[in-house]
Design a protein around this motif. Structure first.
Motif, PDB file in Angstrom:
ATOM      1  N   ASN A   1       3.857   1.557  -1.206  1.00  0.00           N
ATOM      2  CA  ASN A   1       4.443   1.671  -2.548  1.00  0.00           C
ATOM      3  C   ASN A   1       3.433   2.227  -3.541  1.00  0.00           C
ATOM      4  N   GLN A   2       2.169   1.792  -3.446  1.00  0.00           N
ATOM      5  CA  GLN A   2       1.136   2.305  -4.350  1.00  0.00           C
ATOM      6  C   GLN A   2       0.879   3.786  -4.108  1.00  0.00           C
ATOM      7  N   ILE A   3       0.869   4.185  -2.840  1.00  0.00           N
ATOM      8  CA  ILE A   3       0.679   5.604  -2.512  1.00  0.00           C
ATOM      9  C   ILE A   3       1.824   6.440  -3.084  1.00  0.00           C
ATOM     10  N   THR A   4       3.043   5.961  -2.946  1.00  0.00           N
ATOM     11  CA  THR A   4       4.207   6.681  -3.463  1.00  0.00           C
ATOM     12  C   THR A   4       4.133   6.804  -4.981  1.00  0.00           C
ATOM     13  N   THR A   5       3.782   5.719  -5.643  1.00  0.00           N
ATOM     14  CA  THR A   5       3.672   5.736  -7.108  1.00  0.00           C
ATOM     15  C   THR A   5       2.582   6.695  -7.567  1.00  0.00           C
ATOM     16  N   LYS A   6       1.416   6.651  -6.918  1.00  0.00           N
ATOM     17  CA  LYS A   6       0.301   7.526  -7.296  1.00  0.00           C
ATOM     18  C   LYS A   6       0.646   8.987  -7.030  1.00  0.00           C
ATOM     19  N   SER A   7       1.347   9.255  -5.923  1.00  0.00           N
ATOM     20  CA  SER A   7       1.757  10.631  -5.620  1.00  0.00           C
ATOM     21  C   SER A   7       2.705  11.167  -6.686  1.00  0.00           C
TER      22      SER A   7
ATOM     23  N   SER B   1       0.825  -1.214   0.000  1.00  0.00           N
ATOM     24  CA  SER B   1       0.000   0.000   0.000  1.00  0.00           C
ATOM     25  C   SER B   1       0.855   1.258   0.000  1.00  0.00           C
TER      26      SER B   1
ATOM     27  N   GLU C   1       2.769  10.250  -9.825  1.00  0.00           N
ATOM     28  CA  GLU C   1       1.963  10.496 -11.024  1.00  0.00           C
ATOM     29  C   GLU C   1       1.211  11.819 -10.903  1.00  0.00           C
ATOM     30  N   ILE C   2       0.648  12.071  -9.737  1.00  0.00           N
ATOM     31  CA  ILE C   2      -0.092  13.320  -9.517  1.00  0.00           C
ATOM     32  C   ILE C   2       0.855  14.514  -9.592  1.00  0.00           C
TER      33      ILE C   2
END
Length: 121
Positions: free
Chosen positions: A48-54, A46, A56-57
């Protein structure tokens, strides 16, 4: 540093969730971080997903930096236009609101350009 669970083993890294030292047997490599095998794998996934999405944003922000200021400027133009068309002119509420929208839109535009820079968009 020694493994938290096996003090006779050297740690190969730290759990991204709890920060404990982990040996090869205790560590689950999830690509962008280690996790306590069977304990924190879901939490680290989770994170890692938050870091990746951040990321991208953050990368999309300069492309979207003009949308809000242009919308506010357009609303200002509509209010100013309706104020002059339907009202007396500068004294109407609509015209005053339009000027405030336009000023705010210009401030947003200048601040976004300073924040994101012309070369990033």
């Amino acid at each position: 540093m020694q493994c938290y669970n096996h003090d006779d083993q050297n740690a190969v890294g730290l759990c991204k969730a709890c920060g404990k030292g982990l040996c090869h047997d205790c560590a689950a490599d999830l690509g962008h971080g280690l996790a306590c095998k069977g304990v924190h794998e879901d939490k680290v996934t989770s994170l890692n997903q938050i870091t990746t999405k951040s990321a991208e944003i953050y990368n999309a922000a300069p492309k979207n930096a003009l949308i809000a200021p242009l919308f506010v400027l357009a609303m200002g133009a509509i209010f100013i236009g309706s104020g002059f068309y339907y009202g007396i002119g500068r004294s109407t509420l609509s015209t005053t609101m339009g000027v405030l929208f336009a000023v705010y839109g210009l401030v947003m535009l200048v601040r976004n350009r300073a924040l994101y820079g012309k070369d990033r968009s």
